[in-house]
Design a protein around this motif. Structure first.
Motif, mmCIF file in Angstrom:
data_model
loop_
_atom_site.group_PDB
_atom_site.id
_atom_site.type_symbol
_atom_site.label_atom_id
_atom_site.label_comp_id
_atom_site.label_asym_id
_atom_site.label_seq_id
_atom_site.Cartn_x
_atom_site.Cartn_y
_atom_site.Cartn_z
ATOM 1 N N ASN A 28 21.934 22.819 -7.873
ATOM 2 C CA ASN A 28 21.777 23.967 -6.970
ATOM 3 C C ASN A 28 20.986 23.594 -5.726
ATOM 4 O O ASN A 28 20.453 24.455 -5.037
ATOM 5 N N SER A 29 20.913 22.291 -5.438
ATOM 6 C CA SER A 29 20.143 21.800 -4.296
ATOM 7 C C SER A 29 20.887 22.065 -2.986
ATOM 8 O O SER A 29 22.110 22.227 -2.969
ATOM 9 N N PRO A 30 20.151 22.063 -1.868
ATOM 10 C CA PRO A 30 20.806 22.253 -0.568
ATOM 11 C C PRO A 30 21.602 21.039 -0.096
ATOM 12 O O PRO A 30 22.397 21.153 0.841
ATOM 13 N N SER A 31 21.408 19.879 -0.724
ATOM 14 C CA SER A 31 22.190 18.691 -0.385
ATOM 15 C C SER A 31 22.931 18.229 -1.636
ATOM 16 O O SER A 31 22.783 18.800 -2.710
ATOM 17 N N ASP A 32 23.741 17.171 -1.489
ATOM 18 C CA ASP A 32 24.494 16.670 -2.637
ATOM 19 C C ASP A 32 23.896 15.379 -3.204
ATOM 20 O O ASP A 32 24.553 14.674 -3.961
ATOM 21 N N GLU A 33 22.634 15.066 -2.880
ATOM 22 C CA GLU A 33 22.031 13.816 -3.324
ATOM 23 C C GLU A 33 21.938 13.759 -4.855
ATOM 24 O O GLU A 33 22.260 12.728 -5.465
ATOM 25 N N ILE A 34 21.474 14.832 -5.462
ATOM 26 C CA ILE A 34 21.341 14.851 -6.922
ATOM 27 C C ILE A 34 22.718 14.747 -7.570
ATOM 28 O O ILE A 34 22.913 14.017 -8.559
ATOM 29 N N TYR A 35 23.677 15.467 -7.046
ATOM 30 C CA TYR A 35 25.035 15.460 -7.594
ATOM 31 C C TYR A 35 25.627 14.050 -7.567
ATOM 32 O O TYR A 35 26.193 13.579 -8.562
ATOM 33 N N ARG A 36 25.495 13.332 -6.431
ATOM 34 C CA ARG A 36 26.032 11.971 -6.317
ATOM 35 C C ARG A 36 25.288 11.009 -7.244
ATOM 36 O O ARG A 36 25.897 10.116 -7.845
ATOM 37 N N TRP A 37 23.974 11.190 -7.351
ATOM 38 C CA TRP A 37 23.192 10.349 -8.261
ATOM 39 C C TRP A 37 23.630 10.557 -9.703
ATOM 40 O O TRP A 37 23.800 9.589 -10.454
ATOM 41 N N LEU A 38 23.851 11.804 -10.112
ATOM 42 C CA LEU A 38 24.288 12.091 -11.472
ATOM 43 C C LEU A 38 25.651 11.472 -11.756
ATOM 44 O O LEU A 38 25.881 10.926 -12.846
ATOM 45 N N GLU A 39 26.568 11.549 -10.816
ATOM 46 C CA GLU A 39 27.886 10.946 -10.998
ATOM 47 C C GLU A 39 27.770 9.460 -11.302
ATOM 48 O O GLU A 39 28.518 8.927 -12.120
ATOM 49 N N HIS A 40 26.832 8.797 -10.614
ATOM 50 C CA HIS A 40 26.677 7.348 -10.787
ATOM 51 C C HIS A 40 25.857 7.008 -12.029
ATOM 52 O O HIS A 40 26.237 6.112 -12.812
ATOM 53 N N ALA A 41 24.721 7.695 -12.234
ATOM 54 C CA ALA A 41 23.786 7.330 -13.294
ATOM 55 C C ALA A 41 24.173 7.893 -14.649
ATOM 56 O O ALA A 41 23.892 7.274 -15.685
ATOM 57 N N TYR A 42 24.817 9.060 -14.679
ATOM 58 C CA TYR A 42 25.134 9.730 -15.947
ATOM 59 C C TYR A 42 26.566 10.251 -15.928
ATOM 60 O O TYR A 42 26.815 11.458 -15.873
ATOM 61 N N PRO A 43 27.544 9.363 -15.961
ATOM 62 C CA PRO A 43 28.940 9.814 -15.922
ATOM 63 C C PRO A 43 29.333 10.643 -17.141
ATOM 64 O O PRO A 43 30.337 11.375 -17.095
ATOM 65 N N MET A 44 28.563 10.551 -18.230
ATOM 66 C CA MET A 44 28.875 11.344 -19.424
ATOM 67 C C MET A 44 28.395 12.788 -19.310
ATOM 68 O O MET A 44 28.738 13.625 -20.143
ATOM 69 N N VAL A 45 27.628 13.087 -18.277
ATOM 70 C CA VAL A 45 27.112 14.440 -18.066
ATOM 71 C C VAL A 45 28.081 15.219 -17.181
ATOM 72 O O VAL A 45 28.503 14.733 -16.128
ATOM 73 N N LYS A 46 28.424 16.415 -17.610
ATOM 74 C CA LYS A 46 29.281 17.275 -16.809
ATOM 75 C C LYS A 46 28.425 17.946 -15.733
ATOM 76 O O LYS A 46 27.434 18.611 -16.039
ATOM 77 N N THR A 47 28.805 17.767 -14.477
ATOM 78 C CA THR A 47 27.991 18.256 -13.363
ATOM 79 C C THR A 47 28.807 19.164 -12.460
ATOM 80 O O THR A 47 29.959 18.872 -12.138
ATOM 81 N N ILE A 48 28.196 20.270 -12.060
ATOM 82 C CA ILE A 48 28.792 21.220 -11.131
ATOM 83 C C ILE A 48 27.906 21.285 -9.900
ATOM 84 O O ILE A 48 26.680 21.342 -10.002
#
Length: 301
Positions: free
Chosen positions: A41-61
């Motif tokens: 729910n951050s104003p940028s997509d930094e956390i989202y991109r980091w999660l995609e790379h670091a935790y691909p097994m985690v479902k992220t919206i």
């Protein structure tokens, strides 16, 4: 026998290191199967991109822009595949890897219990007096980052009131669970650590909590308390919440601000009012009194 799927959810807000601790604590759990679900729910997509790379097994919206926290919680429940759902914040984590097996077993064996309020403390070893102690017992509420519930009961209870952007949504859902004829139990065997770190928090969290309590505590009565109880409980909680902020917290201007906000929000609460049966409301009042008395420190002689 195969165990039911448990969905563990996080709401992310610009705090990568704290969120990493929470996800790692979920991955370290002895219980399986689990699903980990994060809304960035951050104003940028930094956390989202980091999660995609670091935790691909985690479902992220990823939200397009920051949404009110209660709305994000509803999105998480709507997206969850698990029979049971756990709420975490991005600054909270499991303190132990065991305990979830017994928590799931407890809910499986007690269909009258909609929700388990876990033990909740901080990284300094201070524990919330309302959610501490060694024994399972009935309670009337929970902390949003330390709770597990049946997904079906959350939906039937009406979910969170989505529109208010701050805090304080727990009493509304708690009353909804009681409206189903069900109970909330304090469950000490899954301790949750909620780190008291200012990174990513509001510059004046006391003001935010004060405003939320003045609007949402009485607002819960407008949404869920039956007639005639609402005519007592709404003004009582409104005045009590404002008095606590004005005198105990010594924030009279915040109290006045909160009272103004409460008046402005009154039509929105009335529009979505869905009162629970009076018998269940009386049960909630009784357990609320019992829980608060039990949390009081013993008087010294």
């Amino acid at each position: 026998m195969s165990q039911p799927l448990v969905t563990i959810t996080f709401v992310a807000w610009m705090r990568e290191e704290l969120l990493r601790k929470g996800i790692e604590s979920a991955l370290a759990l002895a219980y399986r199967p689990i699903e980990i679900l994060v809304v960035d729910n951050s104003p940028s997509d930094e956390i989202y991109r980091w999660l995609e790379h670091a935790y691909p097994m985690v479902k992220t919206i990823k939200t397009f822009a920051p949404l009110p926290l209660p709305m994000v919680r509803n999105i998480l429940v709507a997206s969850a595949r698990g029979k049971y759902v756990i709420f975490q914040d991005d600054d909270s984590r499991f303190a132990e890897s065991v305990g979830l097996f017994s928590a799931v077993e407890y809910l499986e064996e007690n269909p009258n219990v909609a929700c388990l309020a876990f033990r909740q403390g901080n990284e300094r070893g201070d524990w919330n007096p309302l959610f501490d102690g060694p024994a399972i017992c009935r309670t009337y509420n929970y902390i949003a980052c330390a709770v597990m519930f049946r997904r079906s009961d959350y939906v039937r209870a009406g979910g969170y009131f989505e529109h208010f952007p701050l805090y304080g949504e727990e009493p509304i859902l708690s009353l909804g669970f009681f409206g189903l004829g069900k109970e909330i139990h304090y469950y000490p065997h899954v301790p949750i650590i909620h780190e008291q770190v200012m990174l990513g928090r509001d510059k004046d969290p006391g003001k935010r909590y004060g405003l939320a309590s003045i609007v949402m505590d009485p607002g819960a009565m407008l949404l869920r308390a039956p007639v005639p109880d609402v005519f007592l409980w709404y003004p009582l909680l409104l005045l009590w919440s404002a008095a606590k902020v004005a005198f105990l917290k010594r924030r009279p201007l915040v109290a006045l601000h909160g009272l103004g906000n409460a008046v402005l929000w009154l039509p929105a609460f009335l529009k979505e009012r869905r009162a629970i049966p009076r018998k269940e409301f009386r049960r909630w009042v009784k357990i609320r009194l019992e829980s608060r008395r039990a949390a009081q420190p013993p008087r010294s002689s």
